[in-house]
Design a protein around this motif. Structure first.
Motif, PDB file in Angstrom:
ATOM      1  N   ASN A 105       0.804  -1.210   0.000  1.00 41.06           N
ATOM      2  CA  ASN A 105       0.000   0.000   0.000  1.00 41.06           C
ATOM      3  C   ASN A 105       0.847   1.275   0.000  1.00 41.06           C
ATOM      4  OD1 ASN A 105      -1.746   2.061   0.598  1.00 41.06           O
ATOM      5  ND2 ASN A 105      -2.320   1.279   2.621  1.00 41.06           N
ATOM      6  N   GLY A 140       5.325  -5.901   4.229  1.00 37.07           N
ATOM      7  CA  GLY A 140       5.390  -7.302   3.833  1.00 37.07           C
ATOM      8  C   GLY A 140       6.670  -7.955   4.297  1.00 37.07           C
ATOM      9  N   VAL A 146       3.566  -1.350  13.173  1.00 37.89           N
ATOM     10  CA  VAL A 146       3.122  -2.725  12.958  1.00 37.89           C
ATOM     11  C   VAL A 146       4.282  -3.510  12.360  1.00 37.89           C
ATOM     12  CG1 VAL A 146       1.863  -2.007  10.853  1.00 37.89           C
ATOM     13  CG2 VAL A 146       1.480  -4.273  11.804  1.00 37.89           C
ATOM     14  N   ARG A 206      -5.956  -7.447  -2.832  1.00 42.20           N
ATOM     15  CA  ARG A 206      -5.142  -6.475  -3.563  1.00 42.20           C
ATOM     16  C   ARG A 206      -5.940  -5.202  -3.846  1.00 42.20           C
ATOM     17  NH1 ARG A 206      -0.805  -5.596  -5.550  1.00 42.20           N
ATOM     18  NH2 ARG A 206       0.081  -7.652  -5.155  1.00 42.20           N
ATOM     19  N   LEU A 259      -6.232  -3.171  -0.599  1.00 43.32           N
ATOM     20  CA  LEU A 259      -4.955  -2.575  -0.191  1.00 43.32           C
ATOM     21  C   LEU A 259      -4.591  -1.431  -1.135  1.00 43.32           C
ATOM     22  CD1 LEU A 259      -2.798  -5.701   0.809  1.00 43.32           C
ATOM     23  CD2 LEU A 259      -4.181  -4.237   2.295  1.00 43.32           C
ATOM     24  N   ASP A 302      -5.271  -0.699   5.162  1.00 49.19           N
ATOM     25  CA  ASP A 302      -4.021  -1.209   5.730  1.00 49.19           C
ATOM     26  C   ASP A 302      -4.136  -2.678   6.062  1.00 49.19           C
ATOM     27  OD1 ASP A 302      -2.425   1.334   6.089  1.00 49.19           O
ATOM     28  OD2 ASP A 302      -4.384   1.833   6.897  1.00 49.19           O
ATOM     29  N   LYS A 303      -5.343  -3.121   6.396  1.00 51.14           N
ATOM     30  CA  LYS A 303      -5.570  -4.523   6.726  1.00 51.14           C
ATOM     31  C   LYS A 303      -6.906  -4.941   6.131  1.00 51.14           C
ATOM     32  CE  LYS A 303      -4.466  -3.254  11.408  1.00 51.14           C
ATOM     33  NZ  LYS A 303      -4.585  -3.501  12.842  1.00 51.14           N
ATOM     34  N   GLU A 362       1.136 -15.088   2.996  1.00 53.64           N
ATOM     35  CA  GLU A 362       2.404 -15.225   2.261  1.00 53.64           C
ATOM     36  C   GLU A 362       2.547 -14.120   1.233  1.00 53.64           C
ATOM     37  OE1 GLU A 362       2.732 -19.216   0.751  1.00 53.64           O
ATOM     38  OE2 GLU A 362       3.165 -19.994   2.759  1.00 53.64           O
ATOM     39  N   ARG A 363       1.443 -13.805   0.581  1.00 53.64           N
ATOM     40  CA  ARG A 363       1.516 -12.815  -0.502  1.00 53.64           C
ATOM     41  C   ARG A 363       1.614 -11.388   0.039  1.00 53.64           C
ATOM     42  NH1 ARG A 363       3.019 -10.069  -3.166  1.00 53.64           N
ATOM     43  NH2 ARG A 363       2.524  -9.278  -5.228  1.00 53.64           N
ATOM     44  N   PHE A 364       0.803 -11.057   1.030  1.00 55.05           N
ATOM     45  CA  PHE A 364       0.708  -9.648   1.453  1.00 55.05           C
ATOM     46  C   PHE A 364       1.331  -9.382   2.815  1.00 55.05           C
ATOM     47  CE2 PHE A 364      -2.928 -10.575  -1.334  1.00 55.05           C
ATOM     48  CZ  PHE A 364      -2.643  -9.706  -2.368  1.00 55.05           C
ATOM     49  N   GLY A 365       1.715 -10.436   3.526  1.00 50.61           N
ATOM     50  CA  GLY A 365       2.300 -10.252   4.857  1.00 50.61           C
ATOM     51  C   GLY A 365       1.245 -10.371   5.944  1.00 50.61           C
ATOM     52  N   GLN A 424       0.954  -8.840   8.598  1.00 51.17           N
ATOM     53  CA  GLN A 424       0.563  -7.573   9.236  1.00 51.17           C
ATOM     54  C   GLN A 424      -0.754  -7.037   8.682  1.00 51.17           C
ATOM     55  OE1 GLN A 424       2.853  -7.578   6.766  1.00 51.17           O
ATOM     56  NE2 GLN A 424       1.751  -6.167   5.442  1.00 51.17           N
ATOM     57  N   GLY A 430      -2.329 -12.135  11.298  1.00 48.59           N
ATOM     58  CA  GLY A 430      -1.540 -11.225  12.127  1.00 48.59           C
ATOM     59  C   GLY A 430      -2.334 -10.651  13.284  1.00 48.59           C
TER      60      GLY A 430
END
Lengths: 220, 262
Positions: free
Chosen positions: A16, A54, A160, B91, B94, B99-100, B119-122, B124, B172
Motif C-alpha cells: 500500500n 510485507g 506494525v 489487492r 490494499l 491497511d488490513k 504469504e503474498r501480502f504479509g 501484518q 496477524g
C-alpha cells in the motif's frame, strides 16, 4: 512548475503506497507526489520516500531487481533527503533474521531481529506481549533532528512489525521505543532518515513529521 | 512507557452508506462513512474498521471508492472487512488504501486462503475475523464453536483450535466477536476473550456486546484484549472516544490520549 516540491515514492510492487502518497499530498498544494519505480524520475525528485510492507525476502528481491539499492545509494551520495519507512528502514541494514536470514542493503550498520528472539516476549511486569508489535507506542527522541521539529518527545506513533532494528552505530539512532526491549525506532545518517513506525498512519504527529521532511534540506 | 491499548470504532456500511447512521452533534451527513471516519479520527480513534455488508458484488465498486476516499483523508489505520474472498479482493482493498483486511467466511470455507494471503501480502495486513458462540452446557468446561452467516450457521469448528490454526497459517490479528453478546449491550464474553488471547501470540480485538465504558475496560483487563471494537455506543453519542479513553486510562490502562480534541 519551478517551485513545486517533487516527492518520489519508490514503488517496488510491495503493498500500500496510496496511504503515504495521500498523506504527503494532503500537506501542501505545492507538493507533487509520484509513485514510481523509474530510476530517472526518482533521482530527479527533490526528495524520496522509500516505503515497504510485507516480508523482507520478497521486498529485497524486488529492490534488487529494480535497482532500488543503487537509486537510494546515489540519492544519499547526492545529499538528497530520503525517508525510509518500516521495511524500507529494515532494508537499509546489514541483514534480517526474517525468512531465515536475508542479506539487506548494508547501507547502515546493524541487524534486524525478531521480537523475543523465538522466546516469549515479556513486559516489565512479566506480562506476555503479543507479536506483531501493533499499535501506538511512544518514541523517545535520542538526538535533536529537523524531522522532530514540533513533535513532542515521547509522542505516540503507529507501529506494525514483528522484526526490529538493532542499530550498529549508536550515533545514528535518532529515536527509540520499547516493547519488551528497547529498539531503534528512528535512524539518521546524512540526508537519510529512517523510521520503523508509519508516519502516514500516525495522525497529527505523523503528518508533522512528513511535513518536516517536505521542508528538510537534508542537513542537520 | 508501553504500547497503548486501542479503541476501534466500527462502521457497518451498505452500498457506501453507514447503516443505521450515526448521531453526532452538528454532523452534516450521518450516513457518510468518510465524514464519520474523519470525526472519529479527530476524536482520537486508534484505528477505523469498515465492514462492508453490501450483498451484491456489482455494488462493491462503491465500497472501493469509499475506502479510497477514507484513506485519502484519514491518516490512521483502516481495516476493511466483508466479502473478502480472493487474493484479488485483498489487492483491490490494499490498493484502495486499506491497511488490513478482515477475512471471515472465506477462511472457514478455504483455510488455505489465509495462508496464501499472509504469504503474498504479509501477516501484518491479514486479520481473521471469527464469530464464536458458546456451545458448552452449564457445568461443562467452556467450549465455543465458530459460526458463519451472522451466527446462524454452525461449522463444527472449536473456536480455540480454530484461532490457533489461523495464526499458524499467518493471521496477524484476530477480530473476535461473541455472537452470544453481539447487540446485547451486556458486555464482552470475557471468558471467551481470555481463552482466545491466551491461545495465540498475535493481538486480539474484542467485539460484541459493549454497552458502557466499564465493558471496554473489562475487555482489556479481564478479557486480555489488545484492542476493543465498538459501534453503537459511539455512533449514537452515548459516549465519546475521548471519554472512553480517559475512563480506561483512569483504570490504569495504557492509552493514547490526545493533547487536545483537535
Amino acid at each position: 512548475m519551478l517551485d513545486m516540491n517533487n516527492v518520489a515514492v519508490i514503488d517496488y510492487g510491495m503493498g500500500n503506497l496510496h496511504s503515504v502518497a495521500k498523506a504527503v499530498e494532503s500537506l501542501s498544494a505545492d507538493v507533487r507526489v509520484s509513485v514510481t519505480s523509474d530510476a530517472e524520475q526518482i533521482l530527479n525528485a527533490d526528495r524520496i520516500i522509500f516505503p515497504g510492507v510485507g516480508a523482507i525476502r520478497d521486498c529485497m528481491a524486488e529492490i534488487r531487481r529494480l535497482g532500488v539499492d543503487e537509486i537510494v545509494t546515489k540519492a544519499v551520495a547526492e545529499k538528497r533527503p530520503v525517508l525510509a519507512i518500516c521495511v524500507g528502514m529494515q532494508a537499509l541494514m546489514e541483514r534480517s533474521e526474517e525468512n531465515g536470514n536475508v542479506d539487506c542493503l548494508n547501507m547502515l550498520p546493524g541487524q534486524v531481529l525478531r521480537f523475543g528472539g523465538g522466546k516469549a516476549l515479556l513486559d516489565a511486569n512479566g506480562q506476555r506481549l503479543k507479536v506483531p508489535h501493533m499499535g501506538w507506542n511512544q518514541v523517545t527522541q535520542t538526538q535533536p533532528h529537523p524531522l522532530w521539529h514540533k513533535v513532542e518527545d515521547n509522542t505516540r506513533f503507529y507501529f506494525v512489525h514483528s522484526y526490529y532494528v538493532q542499530a550498529g552505530e549508536p550515533n545514528q539512532v535518532a529515536g527509540t521505543s520499547e516493547y519488551g526491549e528497547v529498539f531503534t525506532a528512528a535512524l539518521s545518517q546524512d540526508s537519510l532518515f529512517a523510521v520503523q513506525f508509519h508516519p502516514e498512519k500516525s495522525q497529527h504527529a505523523g503528518l508533522q513529521l512528513l511535513d518536516n521532511f517536505l521542508h528538510w534540506d537534508g542537513t542537520r | 512507557m508501553a504500547l497503548a491499548k486501542r479503541i476501534i470504532p466500527c462502521l457497518d456500511c451498505d452500498k457506501g452508506r453507514v447503516v443505521k447512521g450515526v448521531k453526532f452533534e452538528d454532523i452534516r451527513d450521518a450516513g457518510d462513512p468518510v465524514e464519520i471516519s474523519r470525526r472519529y479520527s479527530e476524536a482520537g480513534a486508534d484505528e477505523i474498521t469498515f465492514l462492508d455488508i453490501t450483498a451484491s458484488s456489482e455494488e462493491r465498486e462503491t465500497t472501493v471508492h469509499t475506502v479510497e476516499a477514507i484513506a485519502g483523508q484519514v491518516f490512521i489505520p483502516l481495516t476493511v472487512g466483508g466479502g473478502i474472498r480472493t487474493l484479488s479482493d485483498i489487492r483491490t482493498m490494499l490498493n484502495a488504501g486499506a491497511d488490513k483486511v478482515a477475512i471471515n467466511t472465506a477462511a472457514v470455507t478455504n483455510p488455505e486462503f489465509v495462508r496464501e494471503a499472509a504469504e503474498r501480502f504479509g501477516s501484518q495486513c491479514i486479520v481473521v475475523a471469527v464469530d464464536a458462540k458458546k456451545v458448552s452446557q452449564p457445568g461443562e468446561d467452556n467450549r465455543w464453536e465458530i459460526f458463519t452467516h451472522g451466527g446462524r450457521r454452525p461449522t463444527g469448528l472449536d473456536a480455540i483450535d480454530w484461532v490457533r490454526r489461523m495464526v499458524d497459517y499467518g493471521a496477524g490479528e484476530i477480530l473476535l466477536t461473541s455472537m452470544d453478546r453481539d447487540g446485547t449491550k451486556i458486555g464482552f464474553d470475557l471468558e471467551l476473550n481470555k481463552a482466545v488471547s491466551e491461545a495465540v501470540d498475535v493481538p486480539v480485538i474484542a467485539s460484541g456486546g459493549v454497552g458502557n465504558l466499564q465493558h471496554l475496560a473489562d475487555g482489556v483487563v479481564k478479557g486480555g484484549a489488545d484492542a476493543v471494537l465498538a459501534a453503537s455506543i459511539f455512533h449514537f453519542g452515548e459516549y465519546s472516544i475521548p471519554e472512553a479513553k480517559q475512563f480506561m486510562a483512569d483504570q490504569g490502562i495504557e492509552m493514547r490520549l490526545l493533547a487536545s480534541a483537535e
